[in-house]
Design a protein around this motif. Structure first.
Motif, PDB file in Angstrom:
ATOM      1  N   TRP A   1      24.250  -3.551 -31.799  1.00 39.46           N
ATOM      2  CA  TRP A   1      24.493  -2.071 -31.294  1.00 39.46           C
ATOM      3  C   TRP A   1      25.380  -1.441 -32.222  1.00 39.46           C
ATOM      4  N   ASN A   2      25.383  -0.103 -32.092  1.00 41.75           N
ATOM      5  CA  ASN A   2      26.089   0.932 -33.032  1.00 41.75           C
ATOM      6  C   ASN A   2      25.692   0.409 -34.403  1.00 41.75           C
TER       7      ASN A   2
ATOM      8  N   GLN B   1      22.064  -3.759 -40.561  1.00 39.33           N
ATOM      9  CA  GLN B   1      21.742  -4.716 -39.808  1.00 39.33           C
ATOM     10  C   GLN B   1      20.044  -4.875 -39.732  1.00 39.33           C
ATOM     11  N   THR B   2      19.753  -5.996 -40.381  1.00 36.30           N
ATOM     12  CA  THR B   2      18.389  -6.379 -40.329  1.00 36.30           C
ATOM     13  C   THR B   2      18.120  -7.666 -39.831  1.00 36.30           C
TER      14      THR B   2
ATOM     15  N   ILE C   1      16.866  -2.572 -38.134  1.00 40.29           N
ATOM     16  CA  ILE C   1      16.919  -2.104 -36.772  1.00 40.29           C
ATOM     17  C   ILE C   1      16.995  -0.544 -36.927  1.00 40.29           C
ATOM     18  N   PHE C   2      17.631   0.006 -37.805  1.00 38.92           N
ATOM     19  CA  PHE C   2      17.985   1.393 -37.626  1.00 38.92           C
ATOM     20  C   PHE C   2      16.571   2.415 -37.725  1.00 38.92           C
TER      21      PHE C   2
ATOM     22  N   LEU D   1      14.664   2.024 -28.102  1.00 39.84           N
ATOM     23  CA  LEU D   1      15.241   1.947 -26.806  1.00 39.84           C
ATOM     24  C   LEU D   1      16.671   2.545 -26.931  1.00 39.84           C
ATOM     25  N   LEU D   2      16.700   3.571 -26.250  1.00 37.77           N
ATOM     26  CA  LEU D   2      17.949   4.443 -26.154  1.00 37.77           C
ATOM     27  C   LEU D   2      18.847   4.145 -25.110  1.00 37.77           C
TER      28      LEU D   2
END
Length: 397
Positions: free
Chosen positions: A160-161, A168-169, A194-195, A319-320
């Motif tokens: 998260w964040n 972060q991968t 992820i981003f 996904l939000l």
């Protein structure tokens, strides 16, 4: 009276009407109007043969998306690799800019229909062309005496964040083992950010740590951002001293934060798990690849055609939030965007990196990539067919 009966009645009296005098025509016309319910002037035109009676009005809405629209939808859908309707709808405007089939002014109405069609309508029109998913085998195994390495690699349950590309991968391997895990076979390494959703794939022969590190070096050199975090499962290809040293000890000036997911919790690595299907299985399927000569061709397909096609031209959704309403969970997603568009919209990416991405995209065309990809896949299938029929002897690793 039905339309068919009205037509039969018209055929029966029309000749008699045309051969009658004025007074008899008036009687026949009165009877015709009373029986069929037509207005007098309309009935006169029908009996004189000037017009034909209108047929029954079809029930329901008129068809807006006919066979020609379906043809272009299926053509674009197959060119994109058959994505879901949400991603497909978001990708249509981008792909139409490169489409040579619909380039004339006469095709503007067709282009407008393709760009304004709804997601639900896409599902309905493409439903008969879809195939159900298959299921492969899991080759994740804990390495022997791995407690030492696992204790040095912290567990991170959820991601998260994440606010910047490369922060972060997630990485995972897919086994091309067919229906048996015995022996040595090809694997695919998948690394996804992820981003942005930017994903890179590489083919491996086996899962030795040296091959994984070699593939990771190649992936890092290709990524348009710096790798800062990497997360994997507890498989033997990741839980080893060599990969831990590669991430942490060999570059103390900027180490990669190496973490792992909880055992038996695939949701911890959900971002890369979904890419294992969309980026690997949909490309190479579930067949067993036990010839090492196929691995260089796999990497050529991944590096030069498949990954650029997915990263620059195929939208993804993120996904939000999830909201529980009673016994149901409502999921909210952001607008579908390509990984390239997410990177270009990020303030964390330098202007030099963005310019390099723009220049790289200008050299690409999704239809050309797909055309060359299909050629390479036919070559791959031919080599695989020869392997399966015994025309190729397995080579030593």
């Amino acid at each position: 009276m039905s339309h068919q009966l009205k037509r039969e009645y018209l055929i029966a009296i029309r000749k008699r009407y045309l051969e009658s005098n004025r007074s008899k025509k008036s009687l026949i016309l009165d009877e015709f109007c009373q029986v069929c319910g037509y207005a007098r002037k309309y009935a006169i035109a029908i009996l004189n043969g000037h017009i034909e009676p209108a047929g029954p009005r079809p029930r329901g809405r008129q068809v807006r998306y006919g066979l020609e629209v379906v043809y272009h939808l299926v053509r674009l859908w197959n060119a994109m690799g058959r994505p879901g309707s949400t991603k497909f709808r978001a990708a249509i405007p981008e792909w139409l800019e490169y489409d040579d089939v619909l380039q004339g002014a006469d095709d503007d109405s067709m282009r407008l229909k393709l760009q304004t069609i709804s997601r639900a309508q896409l599902d309905r029109l493409l439903s008969s062309y879809r195939l159900g998913p298959q299921v492969g085998l899991s080759a994740t195994r804990n390495p022997p005496n791995s407690r030492h390495f696992r204790s040095r690699i912290p567990i991170q349950a959820k991601d998260w964040n994440v606010t910047a590309p490369g922060q972060q991968t997630q990485g995972d391997t897919v086994a091309h083992c067919g229906d048996s895990l015995h022996g040595t076979f090809a694997n695919s390494l998948t690394v996804t950010d992820i981003f942005s959703g930017w994903t890179e794939n590489r083919g491996l022969w086996g899962k030795a740590s040296a091959r994984v590190i070699e593939a990771m070096r190649d992936i890092e050199a290709t990524l348009p951002f710096r790798l800062l975090g990497f997360k994997s499962d507890s498989g033997s290809e990741f839980m080893n001293h060599e990969l831990h040293a590669y991430f942490r000890e060999n570059r103390p000036e900027l180490p990669v934060q190496f973490t792992r997911s909880r055992p038996y919790k695939k949701d911890d690595n959900c971002y890369v798990e979904q890419k294992n299907y969309t980026h690997v299985r949909e490309l190479f399927g579930y067949q067993r690849l036990e010839d090492p000569s196929l691995v260089p061709l796999m990497n050529e397909i991944y590096v030069h055609y498949w990954c650029p096609l997915q990263n620059f031209f195929m939208p993804t959704q993120k996904l939000l939030r999830k909201t529980r309403i009673g016994s149901r969970i409502r999921k909210e997603y952001d607008n579908a965007m390509t990984p390239y568009q997410r990177l270009m919209a990020s303030d964390a990416l330098s202007e030099e990196s963005k310019q390099a991405l723009r220049e790289r995209k200008l050299r690409l065309s999704p239809f050309e990539l797909q055309k060359e990809l299909e050629k390479k896949l036919r070559q791959f299938d031919e080599l695989l067919r020869q392997q399966n029929t015994g025309l190729l002897l397995p080579k030593a690793a």
